[in-house]
Design a protein around this motif. Sequence first.
Motif, PDB file in Angstrom:
ATOM      1  N   ALA A   1      34.651 -44.719   7.457  1.00 54.31           N
ATOM      2  CA  ALA A   1      34.515 -45.962   6.688  1.00 54.31           C
ATOM      3  C   ALA A   1      33.386 -46.839   7.228  1.00 54.31           C
ATOM      4  O   ALA A   1      33.341 -47.124   8.418  1.00 54.31           O
ATOM      5  CB  ALA A   1      35.825 -46.733   6.697  1.00 54.31           C
ATOM      6  N   GLN A   2      32.512 -47.270   6.318  1.00 54.31           N
ATOM      7  CA  GLN A   2      31.394 -48.155   6.652  1.00 54.31           C
ATOM      8  C   GLN A   2      30.789 -48.659   5.360  1.00 54.31           C
ATOM      9  O   GLN A   2      31.200 -48.242   4.284  1.00 54.31           O
ATOM     10  CB  GLN A   2      30.341 -47.430   7.512  1.00 54.31           C
ATOM     11  CG  GLN A   2      30.179 -45.951   7.249  1.00 54.31           C
ATOM     12  CD  GLN A   2      29.563 -45.612   5.919  1.00 54.31           C
ATOM     13  OE1 GLN A   2      28.555 -46.183   5.542  1.00 54.31           O
ATOM     14  NE2 GLN A   2      30.152 -44.694   5.185  1.00 54.31           N
ATOM     15  N   HIS A   3      29.820 -49.581   5.452  1.00 51.71           N
ATOM     16  CA  HIS A   3      29.216 -50.100   4.233  1.00 51.71           C
ATOM     17  C   HIS A   3      27.719 -49.827   4.162  1.00 51.71           C
ATOM     18  O   HIS A   3      26.957 -50.542   3.506  1.00 51.71           O
ATOM     19  CB  HIS A   3      29.505 -51.602   4.072  1.00 51.71           C
ATOM     20  CG  HIS A   3      28.925 -52.486   5.126  1.00 51.71           C
ATOM     21  ND1 HIS A   3      27.630 -52.919   5.103  1.00 51.71           N
ATOM     22  CD2 HIS A   3      29.488 -53.038   6.233  1.00 51.71           C
ATOM     23  CE1 HIS A   3      27.398 -53.707   6.154  1.00 51.71           C
ATOM     24  NE2 HIS A   3      28.505 -53.793   6.859  1.00 51.71           N
ATOM     25  N   ALA A   4      27.280 -48.749   4.821  1.00 55.40           N
ATOM     26  CA  ALA A   4      25.932 -48.196   4.629  1.00 55.40           C
ATOM     27  C   ALA A   4      24.795 -49.133   5.022  1.00 55.40           C
ATOM     28  O   ALA A   4      23.757 -49.151   4.366  1.00 55.40           O
ATOM     29  CB  ALA A   4      25.757 -47.735   3.181  1.00 55.40           C
ATOM     30  N   HIS A   5      24.991 -49.916   6.066  1.00 58.13           N
ATOM     31  CA  HIS A   5      23.844 -50.655   6.605  1.00 58.13           C
ATOM     32  C   HIS A   5      22.954 -49.640   7.318  1.00 58.13           C
ATOM     33  O   HIS A   5      23.412 -48.914   8.207  1.00 58.13           O
ATOM     34  CB  HIS A   5      24.310 -51.730   7.576  1.00 58.13           C
ATOM     35  CG  HIS A   5      23.189 -52.486   8.214  1.00 58.13           C
ATOM     36  ND1 HIS A   5      22.258 -53.203   7.471  1.00 58.13           N
ATOM     37  CD2 HIS A   5      22.830 -52.632   9.521  1.00 58.13           C
ATOM     38  CE1 HIS A   5      21.386 -53.755   8.295  1.00 58.13           C
ATOM     39  NE2 HIS A   5      21.702 -53.424   9.531  1.00 58.13           N
ATOM     40  N   TRP A   6      21.692 -49.569   6.959  1.00 57.48           N
ATOM     41  CA  TRP A   6      20.859 -48.444   7.374  1.00 57.48           C
ATOM     42  C   TRP A   6      20.688 -48.318   8.889  1.00 57.48           C
ATOM     43  O   TRP A   6      20.538 -47.216   9.409  1.00 57.48           O
ATOM     44  CB  TRP A   6      19.480 -48.524   6.695  1.00 57.48           C
ATOM     45  CG  TRP A   6      18.577 -49.620   7.194  1.00 57.48           C
ATOM     46  CD1 TRP A   6      18.494 -50.899   6.755  1.00 57.48           C
ATOM     47  CD2 TRP A   6      17.607 -49.499   8.244  1.00 57.48           C
ATOM     48  NE1 TRP A   6      17.553 -51.604   7.449  1.00 57.48           N
ATOM     49  CE2 TRP A   6      16.979 -50.772   8.369  1.00 57.48           C
ATOM     50  CE3 TRP A   6      17.200 -48.461   9.085  1.00 57.48           C
ATOM     51  CZ2 TRP A   6      15.988 -51.013   9.302  1.00 57.48           C
ATOM     52  CZ3 TRP A   6      16.203 -48.698  10.024  1.00 57.48           C
ATOM     53  CH2 TRP A   6      15.605 -49.966  10.125  1.00 57.48           C
ATOM     54  N   ARG A   7      20.739 -49.441   9.603  1.00 56.99           N
ATOM     55  CA  ARG A   7      20.583 -49.358  11.051  1.00 56.99           C
ATOM     56  C   ARG A   7      21.774 -48.681  11.737  1.00 56.99           C
ATOM     57  O   ARG A   7      21.672 -48.296  12.902  1.00 56.99           O
ATOM     58  CB  ARG A   7      20.393 -50.756  11.640  1.00 56.99           C
ATOM     59  CG  ARG A   7      19.065 -51.409  11.300  1.00 56.99           C
ATOM     60  CD  ARG A   7      18.936 -52.756  11.975  1.00 56.99           C
ATOM     61  NE  ARG A   7      17.685 -53.424  11.634  1.00 56.99           N
ATOM     62  CZ  ARG A   7      16.525 -53.232  12.276  1.00 56.99           C
ATOM     63  NH1 ARG A   7      16.489 -52.387  13.289  1.00 56.99           N
ATOM     64  NH2 ARG A   7      15.445 -53.879  11.904  1.00 56.99           N
ATOM     65  N   ASP A   8      22.875 -48.539  11.000  1.00 57.58           N
ATOM     66  CA  ASP A   8      24.065 -47.924  11.583  1.00 57.58           C
ATOM     67  C   ASP A   8      24.118 -46.412  11.410  1.00 57.58           C
ATOM     68  O   ASP A   8      25.002 -45.758  11.962  1.00 57.58           O
ATOM     69  CB  ASP A   8      25.332 -48.527  10.955  1.00 57.58           C
ATOM     70  CG  ASP A   8      25.546 -49.975  11.362  1.00 57.58           C
ATOM     71  OD1 ASP A   8      25.019 -50.380  12.416  1.00 57.58           O
ATOM     72  OD2 ASP A   8      26.239 -50.699  10.619  1.00 57.58           O
ATOM     73  N   TYR A   9      23.196 -45.846  10.633  1.00 58.03           N
ATOM     74  CA  TYR A   9      23.199 -44.393  10.494  1.00 58.03           C
ATOM     75  C   TYR A   9      22.977 -43.749  11.860  1.00 58.03           C
ATOM     76  O   TYR A   9      22.285 -44.295  12.724  1.00 58.03           O
ATOM     77  CB  TYR A   9      22.108 -43.937   9.531  1.00 58.03           C
ATOM     78  CG  TYR A   9      22.294 -44.398   8.106  1.00 58.03           C
ATOM     79  CD1 TYR A   9      23.556 -44.427   7.512  1.00 58.03           C
ATOM     80  CD2 TYR A   9      21.216 -44.801   7.334  1.00 58.03           C
ATOM     81  CE1 TYR A   9      23.727 -44.847   6.195  1.00 58.03           C
ATOM     82  CE2 TYR A   9      21.373 -45.223   6.021  1.00 58.03           C
ATOM     83  CZ  TYR A   9      22.633 -45.245   5.461  1.00 58.03           C
ATOM     84  OH  TYR A   9      22.785 -45.664   4.164  1.00 58.03           O
ATOM     85  N   ARG A  10      23.527 -42.579  12.022  1.00 62.13           N
ATOM     86  CA  ARG A  10      23.430 -41.909  13.313  1.00 62.13           C
ATOM     87  C   ARG A  10      21.974 -41.539  13.617  1.00 62.13           C
ATOM     88  O   ARG A  10      21.244 -41.073  12.728  1.00 62.13           O
ATOM     89  CB  ARG A  10      24.322 -40.658  13.316  1.00 62.13           C
ATOM     90  CG  ARG A  10      24.615 -40.113  14.714  1.00 62.13           C
ATOM     91  CD  ARG A  10      25.641 -39.000  14.663  1.00 62.13           C
ATOM     92  NE  ARG A  10      26.943 -39.461  14.204  1.00 62.13           N
ATOM     93  CZ  ARG A  10      27.844 -40.061  14.973  1.00 62.13           C
ATOM     94  NH1 ARG A  10      27.557 -40.292  16.252  1.00 62.13           N
ATOM     95  NH2 ARG A  10      29.003 -40.427  14.479  1.00 62.13           N
ATOM     96  N   PRO A  11      21.523 -41.744  14.865  1.00 58.75           N
ATOM     97  CA  PRO A  11      20.157 -41.361  15.237  1.00 58.75           C
ATOM     98  C   PRO A  11      19.880 -39.895  14.889  1.00 58.75           C
ATOM     99  O   PRO A  11      20.739 -39.031  15.039  1.00 58.75           O
ATOM    100  CB  PRO A  11      20.143 -41.576  16.755  1.00 58.75           C
ATOM    101  CG  PRO A  11      21.162 -42.658  16.976  1.00 58.75           C
ATOM    102  CD  PRO A  11      22.248 -42.392  15.986  1.00 58.75           C
ATOM    103  N   GLY A  12      18.691 -39.655  14.395  1.00 58.53           N
ATOM    104  CA  GLY A  12      18.337 -38.321  13.931  1.00 58.53           C
ATOM    105  C   GLY A  12      18.414 -38.205  12.420  1.00 58.53           C
ATOM    106  O   GLY A  12      17.803 -37.319  11.823  1.00 58.53           O
TER     107      GLY A  12
END
Length: 292
Positions: free
Chosen positions: A137-148
């Motif tokens: 669960a999350q709201h797709a803030h781009w900085r939170d995407y997993r590195p890589g």
Amino acid sequence: MNGKPLTVRCDDGYELRGHIWEPCSLHGQWPCRVVVVVGATGVLASYYHRYAAFLAENGFTAITFDYRGIGQSKEANIKNLQASWYDWGLLDIDAVLHWAIDNISEDLHVVGHSFGGFGVGLAKHGQHVKRLLTVGAQHAHWRDYRPGHRLHFWWRWHILMPGITLWHGYFPGKRLGWLEDLPKGVALNWAKSPRNFPAGAGPLRKVIEEHQASFAAATLAVSATDDPFASENAIVRGLKYYPNSPAIVVQLKPRDLNSPEIGHFALFHSRFRDTFWTGTLQWLRDGINPWA
């Protein structure tokens, strides 16, 4: 296993289509416990039918539904549909929770996948949820995407998707093979998802913050270590919006479930029936974290 067709009318008159699964042993009598399965953005409710049937086999009444603009709740011309993530939370999710309380039981539980696990806290009737299980669960803030994955996802979901959406008047995700078609407002909410989610909600912001503050369900927030969307930062950020919800965070490694990979979607696949699905019953029945 097919559930019974269900229609739920929202406060604004929009009708949602879904299904309901009743444990066979009850012979038409509702059980004292209900689980509403709230899906991810751009994913058909039918993807969760196998899991809903599994819940019914284990004594729960389970409900699935499509958001407005998606699947069986889709109008003929999606271009004319004014719908956003805020509508999905404040109207759609809220209507299904309200229906479940009024028609089945006040012993209400929710399983929320991706935005569904975050969106349930936007609903007014979210305050009646006893236990919440979130999956990625999350709201797709781009900085939170997993590195890589961050650069690729930033380009796909935050540059290409809004551009394509503005050109077509909706997001043709099915034609692209990315996901289901999305209403314009939903696609742009995803593409512009801010660090602080209520930002951009305008006059709805105060209402949303009140609903988030009233959400007090015990929450088990599960994600996979190879989920590119639901990184640790994304999970923690999402939980901060619900300060009165006691939460447990679990990061599952693929080997924990005897699988080579999990990702963002696989946990609702039937190959996890004897591992993840069975574990979720402990939380929904007894509030026990099976992966402590």
